[in-house]
Scaffold this motif. Structure first.
Motif, PDB file in Angstrom:
ATOM      1  N   GLU A  78       0.839  -1.194   0.000  1.00 29.78           N
ATOM      2  CA  GLU A  78       0.000   0.000   0.000  1.00 29.78           C
ATOM      3  C   GLU A  78       0.876   1.248   0.000  1.00 29.78           C
ATOM      4  OE1 GLU A  78      -4.091  -1.089   2.329  1.00 29.78           O
ATOM      5  OE2 GLU A  78      -2.342  -0.608   3.538  1.00 29.78           O
ATOM      6  N   LEU A  79       0.560   2.186  -0.877  1.00 27.44           N
ATOM      7  CA  LEU A  79       1.325   3.418  -0.997  1.00 27.44           C
ATOM      8  C   LEU A  79       0.402   4.591  -0.679  1.00 27.44           C
ATOM      9  CD1 LEU A  79       4.157   4.436  -1.808  1.00 27.44           C
ATOM     10  CD2 LEU A  79       3.309   4.701  -4.136  1.00 27.44           C
ATOM     11  N   TYR A  80       0.564   5.161   0.526  1.00 25.19           N
ATOM     12  CA  TYR A  80      -0.257   6.291   0.944  1.00 25.19           C
ATOM     13  C   TYR A  80       0.350   7.590   0.410  1.00 25.19           C
ATOM     14  CZ  TYR A  80      -3.151   3.673   4.285  1.00 25.19           C
ATOM     15  OH  TYR A  80      -4.063   2.820   4.858  1.00 25.19           O
ATOM     16  N   ARG A  81      -0.515   8.466  -0.097  1.00 27.84           N
ATOM     17  CA  ARG A  81      -0.072   9.733  -0.674  1.00 27.84           C
ATOM     18  C   ARG A  81      -0.778  10.902   0.028  1.00 27.84           C
ATOM     19  NH1 ARG A  81       2.027   9.482  -5.972  1.00 27.84           N
ATOM     20  NH2 ARG A  81       0.705  11.199  -6.657  1.00 27.84           N
ATOM     21  N   TYR A  82       0.044  11.857   0.481  1.00 24.92           N
ATOM     22  CA  TYR A  82      -0.458  13.012   1.209  1.00 24.92           C
ATOM     23  C   TYR A  82      -0.035  14.295   0.486  1.00 24.92           C
ATOM     24  CZ  TYR A  82      -0.536   9.559   5.050  1.00 24.92           C
ATOM     25  OH  TYR A  82      -0.739   8.448   5.824  1.00 24.92           O
ATOM     26  N   SER A  93      -3.850  13.590   8.778  1.00 24.31           N
ATOM     27  CA  SER A  93      -3.732  12.274   9.418  1.00 24.31           C
ATOM     28  C   SER A  93      -4.127  11.147   8.471  1.00 24.31           C
ATOM     29  CB  SER A  93      -4.598  12.224  10.671  1.00 24.31           C
ATOM     30  OG  SER A  93      -5.962  12.479  10.353  1.00 24.31           O
ATOM     31  N   GLN A  94      -5.019  11.439   7.525  1.00 25.81           N
ATOM     32  CA  GLN A  94      -5.457  10.439   6.569  1.00 25.81           C
ATOM     33  C   GLN A  94      -4.910  10.773   5.174  1.00 25.81           C
ATOM     34  OE1 GLN A  94      -7.165   7.637   7.341  1.00 25.81           O
ATOM     35  NE2 GLN A  94      -6.962   8.311   9.471  1.00 25.81           N
ATOM     36  N   PRO A  95      -4.559   9.762   4.391  1.00 26.05           N
ATOM     37  CA  PRO A  95      -4.000  10.031   3.056  1.00 26.05           C
ATOM     38  C   PRO A  95      -5.034  10.629   2.118  1.00 26.05           C
ATOM     39  CG  PRO A  95      -4.438   7.697   3.302  1.00 26.05           C
ATOM     40  CD  PRO A  95      -4.668   8.319   4.665  1.00 26.05           C
ATOM     41  N   ASP A  96      -4.558  11.440   1.177  1.00 36.11           N
ATOM     42  CA  ASP A  96      -5.435  11.991   0.148  1.00 36.11           C
ATOM     43  C   ASP A  96      -5.809  10.935  -0.888  1.00 36.11           C
ATOM     44  OD1 ASP A  96      -5.491  15.164   0.537  1.00 36.11           O
ATOM     45  OD2 ASP A  96      -3.509  14.421   1.055  1.00 36.11           O
ATOM     46  N   SER A  97      -4.914   9.989  -1.107  1.00 34.98           N
ATOM     47  CA  SER A  97      -5.195   8.888  -2.023  1.00 34.98           C
ATOM     48  C   SER A  97      -4.336   7.693  -1.632  1.00 34.98           C
ATOM     49  CB  SER A  97      -4.913   9.293  -3.478  1.00 34.98           C
ATOM     50  OG  SER A  97      -3.545   9.619  -3.648  1.00 34.98           O
ATOM     51  N   VAL A  98      -4.760   6.519  -2.073  1.00 30.42           N
ATOM     52  CA  VAL A  98      -4.017   5.293  -1.792  1.00 30.42           C
ATOM     53  C   VAL A  98      -3.727   4.586  -3.110  1.00 30.42           C
ATOM     54  CG1 VAL A  98      -4.003   3.071  -0.627  1.00 30.42           C
ATOM     55  CG2 VAL A  98      -5.090   5.034   0.479  1.00 30.42           C
ATOM     56  N   TRP A  99      -2.443   4.451  -3.417  1.00 29.68           N
ATOM     57  CA  TRP A  99      -2.010   3.658  -4.557  1.00 29.68           C
ATOM     58  C   TRP A  99      -1.490   2.323  -4.029  1.00 29.68           C
ATOM     59  CZ3 TRP A  99       1.134   7.240  -8.409  1.00 29.68           C
ATOM     60  CH2 TRP A  99       0.283   8.271  -8.848  1.00 29.68           C
ATOM     61  N   GLU A 112      -1.951   3.106 -10.143  1.00 30.30           N
ATOM     62  CA  GLU A 112      -2.127   4.537  -9.941  1.00 30.30           C
ATOM     63  C   GLU A 112      -3.599   4.882 -10.162  1.00 30.30           C
ATOM     64  OE1 GLU A 112       0.672   6.573 -12.417  1.00 30.30           O
ATOM     65  OE2 GLU A 112       2.367   5.352 -11.716  1.00 30.30           O
ATOM     66  N   ILE A 113      -4.331   5.031  -9.081  1.00 33.59           N
ATOM     67  CA  ILE A 113      -5.773   5.212  -9.116  1.00 33.59           C
ATOM     68  C   ILE A 113      -6.400   3.984  -9.783  1.00 33.59           C
ATOM     69  CG2 ILE A 113      -7.672   6.759  -9.656  1.00 33.59           C
ATOM     70  CD1 ILE A 113      -5.647   7.931  -7.755  1.00 33.59           C
ATOM     71  N   SER A 114      -6.799   4.069 -11.033  1.00 32.26           N
ATOM     72  CA  SER A 114      -7.504   2.956 -11.669  1.00 32.26           C
ATOM     73  C   SER A 114      -6.700   2.253 -12.758  1.00 32.26           C
ATOM     74  CB  SER A 114      -8.824   3.457 -12.275  1.00 32.26           C
ATOM     75  OG  SER A 114      -8.572   4.488 -13.224  1.00 32.26           O
ATOM     76  N   ASN A 115      -5.460   2.665 -12.970  1.00 34.10           N
ATOM     77  CA  ASN A 115      -4.643   2.059 -14.024  1.00 34.10           C
ATOM     78  C   ASN A 115      -3.299   1.587 -13.473  1.00 34.10           C
ATOM     79  OD1 ASN A 115      -6.331   2.509 -16.453  1.00 34.10           O
ATOM     80  ND2 ASN A 115      -6.042   4.667 -15.951  1.00 34.10           N
ATOM     81  N   SER A 116      -2.796   0.500 -14.029  1.00 33.98           N
ATOM     82  CA  SER A 116      -1.517  -0.064 -13.613  1.00 33.98           C
ATOM     83  C   SER A 116      -0.457   0.191 -14.679  1.00 33.98           C
ATOM     84  CB  SER A 116      -1.642  -1.571 -13.369  1.00 33.98           C
ATOM     85  OG  SER A 116      -2.510  -1.838 -12.301  1.00 33.98           O
ATOM     86  N   PHE A 117       0.749   0.541 -14.215  1.00 38.01           N
ATOM     87  CA  PHE A 117       1.860   0.807 -15.125  1.00 38.01           C
ATOM     88  C   PHE A 117       3.111   0.081 -14.633  1.00 38.01           C
ATOM     89  CE2 PHE A 117      -0.989   4.440 -15.191  1.00 38.01           C
ATOM     90  CZ  PHE A 117      -1.197   4.659 -16.543  1.00 38.01           C
ATOM     91  N   VAL A 118       3.849  -0.510 -15.563  1.00 40.58           N
ATOM     92  CA  VAL A 118       5.110  -1.168 -15.231  1.00 40.58           C
ATOM     93  C   VAL A 118       6.202  -0.100 -15.250  1.00 40.58           C
ATOM     94  CG1 VAL A 118       6.765  -2.945 -15.869  1.00 40.58           C
ATOM     95  CG2 VAL A 118       4.316  -3.322 -16.249  1.00 40.58           C
ATOM     96  N   ARG A 119       6.695   0.271 -14.077  1.00 42.79           N
ATOM     97  CA  ARG A 119       7.640   1.378 -13.979  1.00 42.79           C
ATOM     98  C   ARG A 119       9.106   0.942 -14.066  1.00 42.79           C
ATOM     99  NH1 ARG A 119       4.747   5.223 -15.899  1.00 42.79           N
ATOM    100  NH2 ARG A 119       2.993   5.898 -14.612  1.00 42.79           N
ATOM    101  N   LEU A 120       9.418  -0.264 -13.584  1.00 36.40           N
ATOM    102  CA  LEU A 120      10.785  -0.776 -13.661  1.00 36.40           C
ATOM    103  C   LEU A 120      10.736  -2.270 -13.929  1.00 36.40           C
ATOM    104  CD1 LEU A 120      12.549   0.992 -10.629  1.00 36.40           C
ATOM    105  CD2 LEU A 120      12.925   1.468 -13.049  1.00 36.40           C
ATOM    106  N   VAL A 121      11.777  -2.788 -14.582  1.00 38.23           N
ATOM    107  CA  VAL A 121      11.917  -4.228 -14.795  1.00 38.23           C
ATOM    108  C   VAL A 121      13.317  -4.649 -14.372  1.00 38.23           C
ATOM    109  CG1 VAL A 121      10.258  -4.275 -16.692  1.00 38.23           C
ATOM    110  CG2 VAL A 121      12.689  -3.951 -17.193  1.00 38.23           C
ATOM    111  N   PHE A 122      13.456  -5.929 -14.038  1.00 32.79           N
ATOM    112  CA  PHE A 122      14.738  -6.459 -13.574  1.00 32.79           C
ATOM    113  C   PHE A 122      15.066  -7.753 -14.306  1.00 32.79           C
ATOM    114  CE2 PHE A 122      12.345  -4.608  -9.946  1.00 32.79           C
ATOM    115  CZ  PHE A 122      13.018  -3.396  -9.919  1.00 32.79           C
TER     116      PHE A 122
END
Length: 227
Positions: A78-82, A93-99, A112-122
Motif C-alpha cells: 500500500e502506498l499512501y499519498r499526502y 492524518s489520513q492520506p489523500d489517495s491510496v495507490w 495509480e488510481i484505476s490504471n496499472s503501469f510497469v515502472r521498472l523491470v529487472f
C-alpha cells in the motif's frame, strides 16, 4: 578400467554439485525501488495547467509505504499519498489517495488510481526497453532505461548511483509529449517531469511553441527516510 570408472564417477559428482558460483545471480536494479514498510519520500511539486487561463501551482507531496497484504497469492504494498500547500503546513492524518504496487514477475507495477503501469523491470541495464502498458488497456508504450549507475543532482543534492527512465520524448509543430523519471539507488524516485502540450498551429503562431492547452508537472525529492 578401474581408474577410468573412478574418474567418471568423480566427474559426475562434480557436475552434480551446485557451487556457489553457479547459483542464480541476484536481480540487478531492485535497489532502485526500496520496499521497506514505513519508508517515505517527500517531493516539491510544480504543476502548470494551460487552458483559457494559465494556472501555476506549487505544493508538497509525501509517499509512504504503509502496509502489505496478499491478493491472489501476490504480495501487494500500500502506498499512501499526502498533500500539503508548503512545508510549514502539517500533513493530514489520513492520506489523500491510496495507490499500491507489486514486485512480482521481476518488475515494479504501480496501481495509480484505476490504471496499472510497469515502472521498472529487472534485471535493469542500459538500453533495457519494456512496455509500460502491459497491465492496462492502453496502447503499447515502450520506455527505456538509461544512465544506470550514473550520478544525478536534484535540488543541489548529489545522488551517486541513479537510473534514468525515458518514457517519451516526442515533439513536433502540433504537440509535445515528454515524460521522464529518475530513480536513485536505495531511495526510489527522486525526479519526475511530464509535459503534455498542444501548440497553436494557426499561421500566426505555427512553429513558435505557443501553447494552446496542456500541462507540465515536475516533482523533485526534498526528503526521504525509513524506520
Amino acid at each position: 578400467m578401474i581408474r577410468i570408472t573412478f574418474f567418471i564417477l568423480v566427474l559426475i559428482a562434480c557436475l552434480s554439485c551446485k557451487r556457489d558460483d553457479d547459483s542464480v545471480p541476484a536481480l540487478t536494479g531492485i535497489e532502485y525501488f526500496p520496499t521497506d514498510s514505513g519508508s517515505y519520500r517527500i517531493y516539491d511539486v510544480r504543476f502548470i495547467q494551460y487552458d483559457n487561463d494559465t494556472i501555476d501551482s506549487t505544493y508538497q507531496m509525501r509517499e509512504v509505504i504503509h502496509d502489505t497484504f496478499y491478493f491472489n497469492n501476490t504480495l501487494v504494498y500500500e502506498l499512501y499519498r499526502y498533500y500539503r500547500a508548503n512545508e510549514t503546513q502539517p500533513w493530514q492524518s489520513q492520506p489523500d489517495s491510496v495507490w499500491s504496487f507489486t514486485t512480482d514477475h521481476n518488475q515494479i507495477t504501480i496501481q495509480e488510481i484505476s490504471n496499472s503501469f510497469v515502472r521498472l523491470v529487472f534485471p535493469l541495464s542500459n538500453g533495457e526497453v519494456w512496455d509500460a502498458n502491459t497491465k492496462n488497456v492502453f496502447l503499447r508504450d515502450d520506455v527505456t532505461a538509461t544512465n544506470v549507475g550514473k550520478p544525478y543532482t536534484v535540488n543541489n543534492v548529489y545522488f551517486p548511483e541513479t537510473c534514468n527512465v525515458i518514457e517519451e520524448q516526442s515533439k513536433n509543430l502540433v504537440y509535445k509529449d515528454y515524460r521522464n523519471r529518475v530513480y536513485a539507488k536505495n531511495i526510489g524516485m527522486i525526479y519526475k517531469r511530464y509535459e503534455f502540450l498542444s501548440y497553436n498551429t494557426s499561421d500566426e503562431f505555427i512553429g513558435q511553441d505557443k501553447v494552446d492547452f496542456g500541462s507540465i508537472r515536475e516533482e523533485k525529492l526534498v526528503a526521504y527516510g525509513k524506520p
